[in-house]
Design an enzyme around this catalytic site. Structure first.
Site, short mmCIF file in Angstrom:
data_model
loop_
_atom_site.label_atom_id
_atom_site.label_comp_id
_atom_site.label_asym_id
_atom_site.label_seq_id
_atom_site.Cartn_x
_atom_site.Cartn_y
_atom_site.Cartn_z
N HIS A 46 -0.38 3.07 -7.18
CA HIS A 46 1.25 2.62 -7.00
C HIS A 46 1.45 1.16 -6.62
O HIS A 46 0.84 0.38 -6.53
CB HIS A 46 1.96 3.60 -5.75
CG HIS A 46 1.61 2.87 -5.12
ND1 HIS A 46 2.33 1.57 -4.18
CD2 HIS A 46 1.36 3.49 -3.87
CE1 HIS A 46 1.64 2.07 -2.90
NE2 HIS A 46 1.35 3.17 -2.94
N ASP A 47 2.06 -0.20 -7.57
CA ASP A 47 2.59 -1.17 -7.62
C ASP A 47 1.14 -2.18 -8.31
O ASP A 47 1.16 -3.39 -7.53
CB ASP A 47 3.26 -1.73 -6.43
CG ASP A 47 3.96 -0.76 -6.43
OD1 ASP A 47 5.30 -1.37 -6.73
OD2 ASP A 47 4.21 0.11 -5.19
N GLY A 93 -2.23 0.53 -3.49
CA GLY A 93 -1.38 0.11 -3.21
C GLY A 93 -1.63 -1.94 -3.27
O GLY A 93 -1.75 -1.90 -2.93
#
Length: 263
Positions: A118-119, A136
């Protein structure tokens, strides 16, 4: 596109000439651009924004829910740029409230079994090797190569045109234009071969080499080295890119091979 053995949510926005192989699953809130191919058993989940002429190989999962206990169900996305190839069993998580999106740029190759969490923000023209595990909030600059079985710590940054050797553990930021190798991960020279392939001339390569000699091989701390670089070398795009990367490093940069403390 009318593949009877695939499931495509009626709200998904699929260009007319997308090829969807049997047993693909495409969820709602998905957009897929023209000329893209989705291989059998791939799963495209909510929030995916896949560009034109991409190839998503069998077993890949794009835009899955983040593996982050803080994720509270916010509506986030995953962006895959044009002409990018996602190989078998790659997993890409969508963003969280931090950046609201995960991005893999244009013309990238993400090899089999890699994970992009994520991200993460991966630039254009990058190669992510087999089984790379990217935590992440990682950032990877344009034209970077992260070789197979490398583990990248959360919030780490890898600069543009950098090369990270296979099986590495990336705990610190890797500045642009360098080769990073050894254990612990250290400066191993500049990526001159990669830069020549991309049109960099000898004058630019020599300047970059001079910058890193001052930064890594002159017995100075980073602040002293950056001051010396600014005095000795005239401003240029490459010089300034390196200076800004080092100054803005949140985790600190990798050490030079000749540093006494390479931890």
């Amino acid at each position: 596109m009318n593949q009877p053995l695939a499931y495509v949510h009626p709200e998904a926005k699929i260009a007319q000439n997308v090829v969807i192989e049997p047993f693909v699953t495409i969820h709602k809130n998905v957009e897929i651009g023209e000329g893209t191919w989705i291989g059998s058993n791939a799963v495209i989940m909510e929030g995916a924004r896949i560009g034109q002429n991409c190839k998503i190989f069998p077993g890949a999962v794009v835009s899955s829910i983040p593996q982050d206990l803080k994720f509270a169900g916010e509506v986030t996305t995953t962006h895959i740029g044009d002409n990018t190839v996602i190989r078998e069993y790659v997993t890409v998580s969508r963003g969280t409230i931090d950046k609201m999106k995960t991005v893999i740029g244009k013309n990238c190759l993400v090899m089999a079994y890699a994970h992009v969490a994520h991200d993460c923000m991966v630039g254009d023209n990058c190669i992510i090797g087999n089984s790379v595990q990217m935590a992440g909030h990682v950032e990877v600059g344009d034209f970077a190569i992260v070789s197979a079985a490398t583990l990248v710590h959360q919030f780490a940054k890898i600069g543009a045109h950098a090369f990270v050797s296979g099986g590495s553990l990336v705990l610190k930021d890797v500045p642009p234009f360098v080769k990073a190798a050894r254990e612990p991960l250290s400066y191993a020279g500049i990526n001159s071969i990669g830069m020549r392939r991309r049109g960099y001339v000898s004058e630019q390569i020599n300047e970059i080499q001079h910058v890193y000699r001052l930064l890594f091989m002159n017995g100075l701390n980073n602040s002293q080295a950056l001051d010396k670089i600014e005095v000795e070398l005239s401003p240029s795009r490459e010089r300034d890119e390196i200076i800004n990367f080092v100054r803005n490093s949140g985790r600190g940069i990798i050490k030079g091979y000749f540093a006494k403390d390479a931890s």
